[in-house]
Motif scaffolding. Structure first.
Motif, PDB file in Angstrom:
ATOM      1  N   ASN A 184       0.828  -1.208   0.000  1.00 18.90           N
ATOM      2  CA  ASN A 184       0.000   0.000   0.000  1.00 18.90           C
ATOM      3  C   ASN A 184       0.860   1.256   0.000  1.00 18.90           C
ATOM      4  OD1 ASN A 184      -2.365  -1.485   0.079  1.00 18.90           O
ATOM      5  ND2 ASN A 184      -2.571  -1.367   2.302  1.00 18.90           N
ATOM      6  N   MET A 185       1.951   1.220   0.760  1.00 24.62           N
ATOM      7  CA  MET A 185       2.810   2.386   0.880  1.00 24.62           C
ATOM      8  C   MET A 185       3.544   2.679  -0.428  1.00 24.62           C
ATOM      9  SD  MET A 185       4.039   1.460   4.751  1.00 24.62           S
ATOM     10  CE  MET A 185       5.285   2.726   4.986  1.00 24.62           C
ATOM     11  N   LEU A 186       3.994   1.622  -1.097  1.00 27.34           N
ATOM     12  CA  LEU A 186       4.658   1.824  -2.387  1.00 27.34           C
ATOM     13  C   LEU A 186       3.699   2.421  -3.409  1.00 27.34           C
ATOM     14  CD1 LEU A 186       6.848  -1.395  -2.852  1.00 27.34           C
ATOM     15  CD2 LEU A 186       7.584   0.899  -2.176  1.00 27.34           C
ATOM     16  N   GLY A 187       2.414   2.084  -3.288  1.00 25.44           N
ATOM     17  CA  GLY A 187       1.430   2.683  -4.187  1.00 25.44           C
ATOM     18  C   GLY A 187       1.427   4.195  -4.071  1.00 25.44           C
ATOM     19  N   GLY A 188       1.614   4.716  -2.866  1.00 22.38           N
ATOM     20  CA  GLY A 188       1.655   6.163  -2.672  1.00 22.38           C
ATOM     21  C   GLY A 188       2.869   6.807  -3.306  1.00 22.38           C
ATOM     22  N   THR A 189       4.051   6.188  -3.129  1.00 25.93           N
ATOM     23  CA  THR A 189       5.262   6.772  -3.726  1.00 25.93           C
ATOM     24  C   THR A 189       5.176   6.749  -5.253  1.00 25.93           C
ATOM     25  OG1 THR A 189       6.452   4.637  -3.684  1.00 25.93           O
ATOM     26  CG2 THR A 189       6.671   6.058  -1.763  1.00 25.93           C
ATOM     27  N   GLU A 190       4.584   5.683  -5.791  1.00 25.01           N
ATOM     28  CA  GLU A 190       4.458   5.590  -7.247  1.00 25.01           C
ATOM     29  C   GLU A 190       3.467   6.625  -7.776  1.00 25.01           C
ATOM     30  OE1 GLU A 190       5.050   3.964 -11.167  1.00 25.01           O
ATOM     31  OE2 GLU A 190       6.221   4.133  -9.309  1.00 25.01           O
ATOM     32  N   LEU A 191       2.377   6.843  -7.044  1.00 24.24           N
ATOM     33  CA  LEU A 191       1.393   7.845  -7.471  1.00 24.24           C
ATOM     34  C   LEU A 191       2.022   9.234  -7.466  1.00 24.24           C
ATOM     35  CD1 LEU A 191      -1.505   8.598  -8.226  1.00 24.24           C
ATOM     36  CD2 LEU A 191      -2.053   8.663  -5.775  1.00 24.24           C
ATOM     37  N   ILE A 192       2.782   9.565  -6.434  1.00 18.00           N
ATOM     38  CA  ILE A 192       3.450  10.866  -6.361  1.00 18.00           C
ATOM     39  C   ILE A 192       4.453  11.023  -7.501  1.00 18.00           C
ATOM     40  CG2 ILE A 192       5.085  12.229  -4.969  1.00 18.00           C
ATOM     41  CD1 ILE A 192       3.616  11.021  -2.481  1.00 18.00           C
ATOM     42  N   ARG A 193       5.184   9.961  -7.782  1.00 20.98           N
ATOM     43  CA  ARG A 193       6.193  10.033  -8.859  1.00 20.98           C
ATOM     44  C   ARG A 193       5.521  10.233 -10.212  1.00 20.98           C
ATOM     45  NH1 ARG A 193       8.252   7.174 -12.758  1.00 20.98           N
ATOM     46  NH2 ARG A 193       6.844   5.415 -12.360  1.00 20.98           N
ATOM     47  N   ARG A 194       4.446   9.497 -10.460  1.00 21.09           N
ATOM     48  CA  ARG A 194       3.821   9.562 -11.779  1.00 21.09           C
ATOM     49  C   ARG A 194       3.022  10.846 -11.981  1.00 21.09           C
ATOM     50  NH1 ARG A 194       1.572   3.875 -13.955  1.00 21.09           N
ATOM     51  NH2 ARG A 194       1.405   5.253 -15.758  1.00 21.09           N
ATOM     52  N   LYS A 195       2.397  11.353 -10.926  1.00 23.60           N
ATOM     53  CA  LYS A 195       1.575  12.551 -11.067  1.00 23.60           C
ATOM     54  C   LYS A 195       2.377  13.837 -10.921  1.00 23.60           C
ATOM     55  CE  LYS A 195      -2.230  12.943 -11.426  1.00 23.60           C
ATOM     56  NZ  LYS A 195      -3.060  13.122 -12.650  1.00 23.60           N
TER      57      LYS A 195
END
Length: 410
Positions: free
Chosen positions: A198-209
């Protein structure tokens, strides 16, 4: 020793996204970090201890904590580590539980407006106002369903059927990080190791957006030497609320941890210096009982204060070491209304003292040989005890080997 080095030395750190970056953030007080707490009950439990103490350690080093109450995510339910779907709560229940959490956290964490003081946020403030179609358009393309289905947090639920409601939990938790990264400068998410996906999902969302880096650090889950999660006794949670788990019972839980677990608990949960703990690592036999007393007192002091910790320790020593004040153990006052024809039945006594939830449970405990009254084992569920037995200092009722309760006539 830096803060990060100390966390590693205590055995807390499980996984990190970028060790060098996280070292720089937390060692130099540059982290604005959050830990999430879904408010599924009206009290935190002993299982929350590791994250609460982590938050305190990071704050003491100058970092800014965000205690995120999951008023929004609690309406969905985290599937991590679950084989069944969580109970759905009303908004009123969630708000009440959140207020209880804050009151308990304030014993550990310094909340306020200053640079290093903690914030308490509630993700209901942004999640509940989201438009579903707009959310899909904003973040939907950033998540791969194939990757999500491989995440550890979904594996157990997939065996029995993962609901679409729960499937959205990762997206909601990721959105929390994305939102707070933009609004309050949150650059680090911390939590238990079962939250890694779940936490990696947040870092990936921040990176992509946003095209920016953010970081995650997980800590090991508090388990015993058999791999079972700690923080439960007799199938029930060990609560931080003294009305749900008395300070004495809280103390006793930690006083009775296994020999193989006591030093790990001291390393992870207390703020004793590592040098002192390293010396204790060599303790054996009777010294391990001393280590358990230290653990139990330190944690009870943190949660309930020195007075309650001292009283719980005195009561425990009265029972197990022959010293101290037995009056400090949990007690129940009986009234004339509890007696019929001058006596009280064994089943009624156990339920009245909170040692059994029902007459049926009380009967099973007696039939299994687990109950003693005034040092005499109770063998008959129909046993009766005269009123005069409970006058003066009262009677000690014992359940199993480690649970003691005093019943006294008011």
């Amino acid at each position: 020793m830096t803060l990060y080095d100390e966390l590693v030395a205590r055995g807390l750190v499980a996984q990190v996204t970028s060790e060098d970056e996280i070292k720089d953030l937390i060692n130099n007080g540059k982290a604005t970090f959050y830990i999430g707490y879904d408010c599924t009950a009206d009290s935190l439990t002993a299982g929350h201890f590791v994250t609460l103490t982590l938050m305190k350690r990071l704050q003491q080093a100058g970092n800014k904590p965000i205690a995120l109450i999951g008023g929004g995510t609690t309406t969905i339910g985290d599937p991590s580590g679950r084989t069944d779907m969580r109970k759905m709560l009303s908004r009123e229940d969630i708000d009440h539980n959140a207020a209880c959490f804050k009151k308990q956290m304030e014993r550990f964490i310094d909340f306020g407006e200053g640079p290093g003081q903690a914030m308490m946020l509630n993700n209901a403030d942004w999640l509940l106002s989201l438009n579903y179609v707009e959310l899909l358009r904003e973040v939907g393309a950033c998540f791969s369903v194939n990757n999500m289905l491989r995440a550890d947090c979904y594996k157990q639920r997939m065996e029995k059927g993962l609901s679409f409601l729960e499937f959205n939990y990762m997206i909601m938790q990721s959105y929390d990080f994305y939102h707070m990264f933009q609004t309050v400068g949150c650059n680090l998410q911390c939590g238990g190791n079962d939250q890694w996906s779940n936490m990696l999902g947040g870092t990936e969302l921040i990176r992509r957006k946003l095209g920016k880096d953010s970081h995650c650090m997980t800590i090991n889950l508090l388990t015993d030497s058999q791999g079972n999660k700690m923080g439960k006794t007799a199938g029930n949670a060990v609560w931080l609320d003294p009305n749900k788990t008395s300070p004495y019972d809280f103390y006793q839980y930690w006083r009775n941890v296994g020999d193989a677990d006591v030093m790990k608990c001291i390393r992870w949960l207390t703020f004793l210096p590592l040098e002192q703990i390293d010396e204790m690592d060599h303790w054996k036999d009777a010294q391990l009982n001393q280590a358990k007393e230290i653990l139990a007192w330190e944690l009870t002091n943190m949660v309930h204060g020195k007075e309650e910790a001292d009283k719980a320790q005195a009561a425990a020593r009265a029972l197990f070491s022959g010293g101290g004040d037995a009056g400090n153990m949990p007690s129940t006052e009986l009234t004339d209304a509890d007696f019929t024809d001058g006596s009280i039945g064994a089943l009624t006594l156990l339920v009245k003292c909170g040692l059994a939830a029902s007459n049926g449970e009380a009967r099973r405990l007696i039939q299994q040989g687990g109950i003693a009254v005034a040092d005499e084992k109770v063998g008959d569920p129909a046993a009766q005890f005269p009123k005069e037995k409970f006058t003066g200092e009262g009677v000690i009722v014992k359940k199993g080997k480690k649970v003691f309760h005093r019943a006294v006539l008011a």
